[in-house]
Design a protein around this motif. Structure first.
Motif, PDB file in Angstrom:
ATOM      1  N   TYR A  89     -37.894  89.125  -2.415  1.00 33.70           N
ATOM      2  CA  TYR A  89     -37.191  88.217  -1.505  1.00 33.70           C
ATOM      3  C   TYR A  89     -38.096  87.074  -1.054  1.00 33.70           C
ATOM      4  CZ  TYR A  89     -33.774  91.958  -1.498  1.00 33.70           C
ATOM      5  OH  TYR A  89     -32.852  92.894  -1.896  1.00 33.70           O
ATOM      6  N   ASN A  92     -37.786  84.656  -3.905  1.00 34.09           N
ATOM      7  CA  ASN A  92     -36.523  83.922  -3.836  1.00 34.09           C
ATOM      8  C   ASN A  92     -36.560  82.836  -2.767  1.00 34.09           C
ATOM      9  OD1 ASN A  92     -35.595  85.700  -5.773  1.00 34.09           O
ATOM     10  ND2 ASN A  92     -34.501  86.993  -4.326  1.00 34.09           N
ATOM     11  N   THR A 150     -18.059  75.326  -4.170  1.00 36.07           N
ATOM     12  CA  THR A 150     -17.309  76.166  -5.104  1.00 36.07           C
ATOM     13  C   THR A 150     -16.629  75.360  -6.205  1.00 36.07           C
ATOM     14  OG1 THR A 150     -15.407  76.081  -3.594  1.00 36.07           O
ATOM     15  CG2 THR A 150     -16.903  77.971  -3.401  1.00 36.07           C
ATOM     16  N   ILE A 160     -21.886  78.894  -6.533  1.00 35.39           N
ATOM     17  CA  ILE A 160     -22.119  80.137  -5.809  1.00 35.39           C
ATOM     18  C   ILE A 160     -23.122  80.995  -6.589  1.00 35.39           C
ATOM     19  CG2 ILE A 160     -21.046  82.267  -4.988  1.00 35.39           C
ATOM     20  CD1 ILE A 160     -20.380  79.862  -3.317  1.00 35.39           C
ATOM     21  N   ASN A 161     -24.037  81.626  -5.869  1.00 37.34           N
ATOM     22  CA  ASN A 161     -25.110  82.438  -6.450  1.00 37.34           C
ATOM     23  C   ASN A 161     -26.095  81.599  -7.262  1.00 37.34           C
ATOM     24  OD1 ASN A 161     -24.347  84.964  -5.406  1.00 37.34           O
ATOM     25  ND2 ASN A 161     -22.882  85.294  -7.061  1.00 37.34           N
ATOM     26  N   SER A 162     -26.222  80.338  -6.889  1.00 35.37           N
ATOM     27  CA  SER A 162     -27.210  79.461  -7.505  1.00 35.37           C
ATOM     28  C   SER A 162     -28.038  78.798  -6.408  1.00 35.37           C
ATOM     29  CB  SER A 162     -26.524  78.389  -8.355  1.00 35.37           C
ATOM     30  OG  SER A 162     -27.448  77.390  -8.753  1.00 35.37           O
ATOM     31  N   VAL A 239     -23.419  81.596   0.336  1.00 33.68           N
ATOM     32  CA  VAL A 239     -23.451  81.127  -1.054  1.00 33.68           C
ATOM     33  C   VAL A 239     -24.305  82.001  -1.971  1.00 33.68           C
ATOM     34  CG1 VAL A 239     -23.033  78.751  -0.333  1.00 33.68           C
ATOM     35  CG2 VAL A 239     -25.384  79.548  -0.583  1.00 33.68           C
ATOM     36  N   LEU A 240     -25.190  82.833  -1.410  1.00 35.63           N
ATOM     37  CA  LEU A 240     -25.998  83.731  -2.237  1.00 35.63           C
ATOM     38  C   LEU A 240     -25.495  85.150  -2.026  1.00 35.63           C
ATOM     39  CD1 LEU A 240     -29.586  82.258  -1.636  1.00 35.63           C
ATOM     40  CD2 LEU A 240     -27.953  81.709  -3.451  1.00 35.63           C
ATOM     41  N   GLN A 241     -24.447  85.510  -2.748  1.00 35.30           N
ATOM     42  CA  GLN A 241     -23.799  86.808  -2.565  1.00 35.30           C
ATOM     43  C   GLN A 241     -24.416  87.904  -3.416  1.00 35.30           C
ATOM     44  OE1 GLN A 241     -19.721  85.849  -3.423  1.00 35.30           O
ATOM     45  NE2 GLN A 241     -19.575  84.337  -1.758  1.00 35.30           N
ATOM     46  N   ASP A 242     -25.162  87.531  -4.451  1.00 39.93           N
ATOM     47  CA  ASP A 242     -25.849  88.507  -5.292  1.00 39.93           C
ATOM     48  C   ASP A 242     -27.123  88.965  -4.577  1.00 39.93           C
ATOM     49  OD1 ASP A 242     -27.058  90.027  -7.195  1.00 39.93           O
ATOM     50  OD2 ASP A 242     -27.222  88.442  -8.707  1.00 39.93           O
ATOM     51  N   ILE A 245     -30.780  87.668  -5.594  1.00 39.84           N
ATOM     52  CA  ILE A 245     -31.282  86.305  -5.411  1.00 39.84           C
ATOM     53  C   ILE A 245     -31.259  85.878  -3.943  1.00 39.84           C
ATOM     54  CG2 ILE A 245     -30.552  85.620  -7.723  1.00 39.84           C
ATOM     55  CD1 ILE A 245     -28.157  84.218  -6.445  1.00 39.84           C
ATOM     56  N   GLN A 246     -31.021  86.822  -3.050  1.00 44.46           N
ATOM     57  CA  GLN A 246     -30.923  86.471  -1.644  1.00 44.46           C
ATOM     58  C   GLN A 246     -32.290  86.149  -1.056  1.00 44.46           C
ATOM     59  OE1 GLN A 246     -28.849  89.825   0.033  1.00 44.46           O
ATOM     60  NE2 GLN A 246     -26.838  88.906  -0.284  1.00 44.46           N
TER      61      GLN A 246
END
Length: 297
Positions: A89, A92, A150, A160-162, A239-242, A245-246
């Protein structure tokens, strides 16, 4: 010929009051009390976190609370690092903060330079509209910004997730543009005119003349950009739901439900250390950059 005596600047206490012994004693007494109160207000939470991580969960829940740990356990920091997998983390968060910093400089510096030195048509109106966004609460911008991320206009891309979902909104920073513009306004126009006479274009003038003179304010904007990206919570949560990658702030909140409280406090301390160290190292540049734009010389 009458010599006009210059009046001293008026403050809360006049110079005549400070010349008296009682006035000086009262001044330093009030100053010392206020200084100690403000220092305690800012330092106490940090000290409590440092010491709280060394206590056991039972001692942290004890009433009345203890000030110093009964059995200090520094190993809680190492355990928190391994239990919550903070290394990933941290990585990230560094990627997000570094990208936000680069994108902000790439957008804010040319925008401020154009508004300050190129003076485009309706430039004052554009700057005014930018500054007007500072009056809006951040929560009011979450929904429109999320919808834009989105489905990015013209590109039809979902971010999202980027990390780009954080980098691109960070570039629209009216406060940093204003700071940069105020500093660029102080750079003599004659210096830029001389560069243009020698054949330098606007981009060359910006890169070779303006940027080397703007190191103090660039340092301030850089620190603001990195700190804002490092400590942000709401937007990365959206926006970082994974989980892979948070950032640190989001990951610590996710671990909060099933992590012992002493390990959670240790994780918060570890997440805070880089920004505290950065401030202690660059505090002189921060103060110099913030005051440089308002001084003419």
């Amino acid at each position: 010929m009458t010599v006009r005596k210059e009046r001293p600047n008026r403050t809360l206490l006049s110079p005549w009051t400070l010349e008296k012994r009682s006035g000086r004693i009262g001044y330093w007494l009030v100053f010392g009390v206020v200084f100690l109160l403000f220092t305690a207000a800012f330092v106490t939470p940090l000290v409590w976190m440092l010491l709280g991580a060394m206590k056991s969960p039972a001692e942290l829940a004890q009433m009345p609370p203890t000030i110093l740990p009964e059995s200090p356990d520094v190993g809680a920091y190492r355990e928190a690092w391994d239990f919550m997998e903070l290394a990933g983390y941290f990585r990230n968060t560094v990627v997000v903060a570094a990208g936000a910093w680069l994108v902000q400089l790439a957008v804010c510096v040319p925008a401020a330079y154009a508004l300050s030195k190129l003076r485009p048509v309706l430039g004052k109106w554009v700057l005014g509209l930018m500054l007007a966004t500072l009056m809006l609460p951040a929560s009011a911008l979450l929904v429109p910004t999320y919808l834009t991320i989105t489905d990015v206009p013209l590109l039809d891309v979902n971010l999202i997730n980027s990390p780009a979902a954080i980098w691109l909104p960070a570039a629209a920073n009216a406060f940093n543009i204003y700071l940069l513009k105020r500093f660029f306004d102080q750079i003599p126009t004659e210096l830029l005119d001389a560069a243009r006479i020698d054949g330098a274009g606007n981009v060359t003038t910006l890169v070779r003349i303006v940027l080397p003179l703007s190191r103090p304010i660039l340092a301030v904007v850089s620190i603001f950009a990195v700190v804002a990206a490092w400590k942000d919570f709401i937007w990365p949560l959206l926006v970082l739901q994974d989980p892979g990658i948070q950032t640190l702030s989001v990951a610590l909140q996710r671990y909060e439900e099933f992590t012992p409280i002493n390990l959670m406090i240790a994780g918060l301390v570890l997440a805070s250390i880089p920004m505290v160290v950065a401030f202690l190292i660059f505090q002189r540049q921060i103060l110099a950059g913030l005051t440089a734009g308002g001084i003419k010389g």
